[in-house]
Motif scaffolding. Sequence first.
Motif, short mmCIF file in Angstrom:
data_model
loop_
_atom_site.label_atom_id
_atom_site.label_comp_id
_atom_site.label_asym_id
_atom_site.label_seq_id
_atom_site.Cartn_x
_atom_site.Cartn_y
_atom_site.Cartn_z
N ILE A 1 47.98 32.55 37.71
CA ILE A 1 47.91 33.75 36.98
C ILE A 1 47.37 34.51 37.77
CG2 ILE A 1 48.06 32.12 34.86
CD1 ILE A 1 44.97 32.66 34.96
N SER A 2 47.50 35.85 37.25
CA SER A 2 46.68 36.86 37.72
C SER A 2 46.38 37.79 36.12
CB SER A 2 47.59 37.87 38.68
OG SER A 2 48.76 38.40 37.93
N PHE A 3 45.64 38.73 36.38
CA PHE A 3 45.20 39.57 35.19
C PHE A 3 45.68 41.13 35.20
CE2 PHE A 3 42.09 35.92 35.05
CZ PHE A 3 42.47 35.45 33.82
N ILE B 1 39.24 44.02 36.90
CA ILE B 1 40.15 43.14 36.95
C ILE B 1 40.78 43.04 38.25
CG2 ILE B 1 42.51 43.47 36.29
CD1 ILE B 1 41.07 42.55 33.87
N GLU B 2 40.72 44.02 39.08
CA GLU B 2 41.01 43.74 40.32
C GLU B 2 40.04 42.90 41.12
OE1 GLU B 2 40.67 47.52 42.15
OE2 GLU B 2 42.66 48.53 40.89
N ARG B 3 38.73 42.83 40.97
CA ARG B 3 37.96 41.90 41.44
C ARG B 3 38.05 40.40 41.12
NH1 ARG B 3 33.82 46.33 41.05
NH2 ARG B 3 33.15 45.09 39.15
N LEU B 4 38.42 40.50 39.77
CA LEU B 4 38.70 39.08 39.11
C LEU B 4 40.06 38.35 39.66
CD1 LEU B 4 38.35 37.03 36.89
CD2 LEU B 4 39.34 38.24 35.38
N ASN B 5 41.02 39.24 39.99
CA ASN B 5 41.97 39.02 40.68
C ASN B 5 41.86 38.39 42.22
OD1 ASN B 5 44.03 38.92 38.56
ND2 ASN B 5 44.42 41.18 38.87
N GLU B 6 40.85 39.08 42.83
CA GLU B 6 40.69 38.72 44.12
C GLU B 6 40.04 37.37 44.13
OE1 GLU B 6 38.21 41.23 46.20
OE2 GLU B 6 39.29 43.13 45.83
N ALA B 7 39.14 37.06 43.06
CA ALA B 7 38.73 35.53 43.13
C ALA B 7 39.96 34.64 42.79
CB ALA B 7 37.61 35.69 41.93
N LEU B 8 40.65 34.96 41.92
CA LEU B 8 42.00 33.98 41.59
C LEU B 8 42.54 33.75 42.91
CD1 LEU B 8 43.06 34.99 38.00
CD2 LEU B 8 41.66 33.28 38.81
N LEU B 9 42.98 34.80 43.79
CA LEU B 9 43.69 34.67 44.96
C LEU B 9 42.66 33.69 45.87
CD1 LEU B 9 45.84 35.01 46.83
CD2 LEU B 9 44.64 37.20 47.74
N LEU C 1 38.10 27.77 33.35
CA LEU C 1 38.43 27.69 34.80
C LEU C 1 38.87 26.37 35.38
CD1 LEU C 1 38.81 29.44 37.32
CD2 LEU C 1 36.23 29.16 37.77
N GLY C 2 37.91 25.49 35.15
CA GLY C 2 38.04 24.11 35.51
C GLY C 2 39.45 23.55 35.16
N GLU C 3 39.99 23.93 34.06
CA GLU C 3 41.12 23.20 33.64
C GLU C 3 42.28 24.13 34.21
OE1 GLU C 3 44.22 21.35 31.45
OE2 GLU C 3 41.99 21.04 31.44
N TYR C 4 42.22 25.34 34.59
CA TYR C 4 43.20 26.13 35.29
C TYR C 4 43.24 25.54 36.56
CZ TYR C 4 45.20 29.84 38.14
OH TYR C 4 46.09 30.41 39.00
N TYR D 1 37.41 33.68 28.59
CA TYR D 1 37.71 34.33 27.38
C TYR D 1 39.07 35.25 27.86
CZ TYR D 1 33.44 33.33 24.94
OH TYR D 1 32.51 32.94 24.26
N VAL D 2 39.13 35.66 28.92
CA VAL D 2 40.39 36.51 29.36
C VAL D 2 41.67 35.63 29.46
CG1 VAL D 2 41.60 37.61 31.05
CG2 VAL D 2 39.02 38.24 30.58
N ALA D 3 41.51 34.16 30.00
CA ALA D 3 42.47 33.46 30.25
C ALA D 3 43.10 32.57 29.10
CB ALA D 3 42.44 32.63 31.45
#
Length: 282
Positions: free
Chosen positions: A115-117, A4-12, A50-53, A44-46
């Motif tokens: 968003i963040s997870f 989850i932390e790594r996913l949030n790094e990617a979102l940042l 991703l492209g829509e986000y 699946y999480v969001a």
Amino acid sequence: MQWIERLNEALLYIEDNLEGTISYEKAGRLANCSTYHFQRMFSYVAGFPLGEYIRRRRLTKAALALQQGQKVLDVALLYGYDSPTSFTRAFQALHGLAPSQAKKEGTPLKAFPKISFSLTIKGEQEMEYRIERKEAFRVVGATLKLEKDMEQNMREVPKFWAKKAQDGTIARLCSYLKPGQGLLGLCTNSDEKEYWVYTIGVAMEEGTPEGLEIQMVDAALWAVFPGRGPMPQTIQEVERRIITDWLPSSGYEFGTGVDMEVYLDNDPNNQSFEVWMPIKKS
């Protein structure tokens, strides 16, 4: 929790590059997974692609830029649109009005927040699974080259299945099945290639029927999840729960290898299937 932390790094990283080029490959590396698994995990999480986000975030920031007095053309180019026409079309789809109207004071606009997870494990429903190490095997089937865009592929793969059902390929593949085997849906999704490959096929040790192609599946460790129900909603729900319910507390993460769906009968209203996800120890 680490994934989850790594996913949030990617979102940042994505948020910091909305005004530039966003590399799905780099985002995947930050999340410690392939481009394919990053897009799949995000959707699946969001609950949306991703492209829509990214589109919604860019158009949210574009509206703010227009309200601050920037020109429509400049804003369009800043947020990745090649022409004012394509920008106007996308802007209207989200905000319900033209970019020029957004410049007027008091105009109602829509904001899509970043968003963040975070992780919440409910454990409301058990999941049956097994861990299986399988040696390399040979598949013959029909293949489709895919762009590295999960949103687009969610449209293309069902069309491919429909086409191969209509032209008799699936019936022919099923005729080669041995007892205990299932029809395979394989996605080869290496970041080392410029495209992904989706295959509808069967495991076959030797021989290549006319018009079909060979694919070798490397040895790997898989988590295998069985299911049964109407398609495609049942398998999509299993895939979602693998990522949201099972993966976070499993001690595993996405591995390199082929993602597989195994279809064990031919009843789309009550299909028996297995989802095979390549894994490695966290």
